[in-house]
Scaffold this motif. Structure first.
Motif, mmCIF file in Angstrom:
data_model
loop_
_atom_site.group_PDB
_atom_site.id
_atom_site.type_symbol
_atom_site.label_atom_id
_atom_site.label_comp_id
_atom_site.label_asym_id
_atom_site.label_seq_id
_atom_site.Cartn_x
_atom_site.Cartn_y
_atom_site.Cartn_z
ATOM 1 N N SER A 1 62.509 -44.672 -37.303
ATOM 2 C CA SER A 1 61.232 -45.093 -36.702
ATOM 3 C C SER A 1 60.163 -45.202 -37.781
ATOM 4 O O SER A 1 59.328 -46.113 -37.748
ATOM 5 C CB SER A 1 60.789 -44.074 -35.638
ATOM 6 N N LYS A 2 60.191 -44.287 -38.742
ATOM 7 C CA LYS A 2 59.205 -44.333 -39.829
ATOM 8 C C LYS A 2 59.387 -45.609 -40.666
ATOM 9 O O LYS A 2 58.417 -46.262 -41.050
ATOM 10 C CB LYS A 2 59.374 -43.095 -40.716
ATOM 11 N N ARG A 3 60.654 -45.965 -40.900
ATOM 12 C CA ARG A 3 60.923 -47.187 -41.684
ATOM 13 C C ARG A 3 60.476 -48.439 -40.914
ATOM 14 O O ARG A 3 59.905 -49.359 -41.489
ATOM 15 C CB ARG A 3 62.412 -47.260 -42.037
ATOM 16 N N TYR A 4 60.723 -48.448 -39.612
ATOM 17 C CA TYR A 4 60.283 -49.604 -38.815
ATOM 18 C C TYR A 4 58.752 -49.670 -38.768
ATOM 19 O O TYR A 4 58.166 -50.754 -38.854
ATOM 20 C CB TYR A 4 60.870 -49.550 -37.400
ATOM 21 N N ALA A 5 58.131 -48.489 -38.643
ATOM 22 C CA ALA A 5 56.655 -48.454 -38.591
ATOM 23 C C ALA A 5 56.069 -48.941 -39.921
ATOM 24 O O ALA A 5 55.054 -49.649 -39.938
ATOM 25 C CB ALA A 5 56.185 -47.035 -38.279
ATOM 26 N N ALA A 6 56.710 -48.588 -41.033
ATOM 27 C CA ALA A 6 56.211 -49.008 -42.353
ATOM 28 C C ALA A 6 56.278 -50.537 -42.482
ATOM 29 O O ALA A 6 55.348 -51.174 -42.993
ATOM 30 C CB ALA A 6 57.029 -48.341 -43.455
ATOM 31 N N LEU A 7 57.367 -51.130 -41.987
ATOM 32 C CA LEU A 7 57.487 -52.599 -42.030
ATOM 33 C C LEU A 7 56.437 -53.241 -41.126
ATOM 34 O O LEU A 7 55.791 -54.210 -41.513
ATOM 35 C CB LEU A 7 58.887 -53.028 -41.585
ATOM 36 N N LEU A 8 56.267 -52.649 -39.951
ATOM 37 C CA LEU A 8 55.279 -53.199 -39.014
ATOM 38 C C LEU A 8 53.895 -53.212 -39.673
ATOM 39 O O LEU A 8 53.170 -54.203 -39.577
ATOM 40 C CB LEU A 8 55.259 -52.344 -37.735
ATOM 41 N N ARG A 9 53.566 -52.135 -40.361
ATOM 42 C CA ARG A 9 52.237 -52.071 -41.005
ATOM 43 C C ARG A 9 52.067 -53.169 -42.046
ATOM 44 O O ARG A 9 50.981 -53.695 -42.224
ATOM 45 C CB ARG A 9 52.037 -50.705 -41.659
#
Ligand SMILES: Cc1cc2nc3c(=O)[nH]c(=O)nc-3n(C[C@H](O)[C@H](O)[C@H](O)COP(=O)(O)O)c2cc1C
Length: 201
Positions: free
Chosen positions: A18-26
């Motif tokens: 989830s952290k990796r997906y959130a980083a891409l989203l940002r």
């Protein structure tokens, strides 16, 4: 301070997918975004800041076809949050199985939460094969959908999106079995040991 708050609902928030997906989203968002890991357990304090945000993105893993308890605890606190301005709630959910539709019940649970508590539901991205896809050549597939999701979140829109590895079920199961057997071997655990219900000892 950003216009969005991304809440990472994974029990392993600091090391999570989830952290990796959130980083891409940002990376793909035009709006600035702040981030909160539920493992920090500052739910009340965070809920009190919500009036400053236009959007709330709940990024979390699918657990037993539903929400992880770590996220449920945050939602319980959020239920008691009273304010004139409430952010639009978006969902970024990933699961281990291949099919993004595995996440549908979790999305409905958040939708129901929103309806019951006066929040507007915005957009959702459901990621199948979410444990694996970021470390495969199929990463552009999920990045493309994250860009679409970012646009929908920026606009406060209402999109239901999905992403997965473009593999057949048989190929996915074969590749997963190979991966986990090698992972077990690295940790001196056989396939037979992994197939038992024994977790420790
Ligand atoms: C306790 C537990 C329950 C899970 N339940 C499901 C499930 O029902 N369906 C599924 O596809 N994946 C399931 N998974 C896999 C996770 O959704 C997947 O590993 C995800 O990438 C974890 O994301 P995170 O690193 O952000 O926590 C489960 C994992 C755990 C640890």
């Amino acid at each position: 301070m950003g216009k969005l708050l991304i809440v990472n609902g994974s029990p392993r928030a600091p090391r999570s997918n989830s952290k990796r997906y959130a980083a891409l989203l940002r990376e793909y968002l035009n709006s600035g975004a702040d981030e909160y890991n539920v493992t920090e357990k500052r739910h009340r304090e965070i809920c009190e800041t919500l009036g400053r945000y236009d959007g709330l993105v709940l990024a979390f893993p699918l657990y037993a076809d539903g929400l992880p308890v770590t996220l449920m605890r945050f939602l319980k606190e959020l239920e008691t949050y009273e304010a004139e301005k409430k952010p639009v709630v978006h969902v970024l959910v990933n699961c281990g199985f291949l099919e993004p539709e595995q996440n549908d019940t979790a999305v409905e649970m958040i939708r129901f939460f929103c309806k019951s508590n006066g929040f507007l539901f915005g957009s959702a991205l459901r990621i199948g094969s979410g444990e694996a896809i970021l470390d495969t050549p199929f990463v552009p597939t999920v990045k493309r959908k994250l860009k679409k999701f970012a646009k929908a979140v920026d606009e406060g829109g209402n999109k239901l999106l999905k992403a997965r590895m473009p593999l057949t079920k048989k190929m996915f199961v074969g590749a997963s079995a190979k991966f986990w057997e090698a992972y077990g071997a690295k940790n001196h655990i056989t396939k037979e040991e992994m197939q038992t219900m024994k977790i420790e000892g």
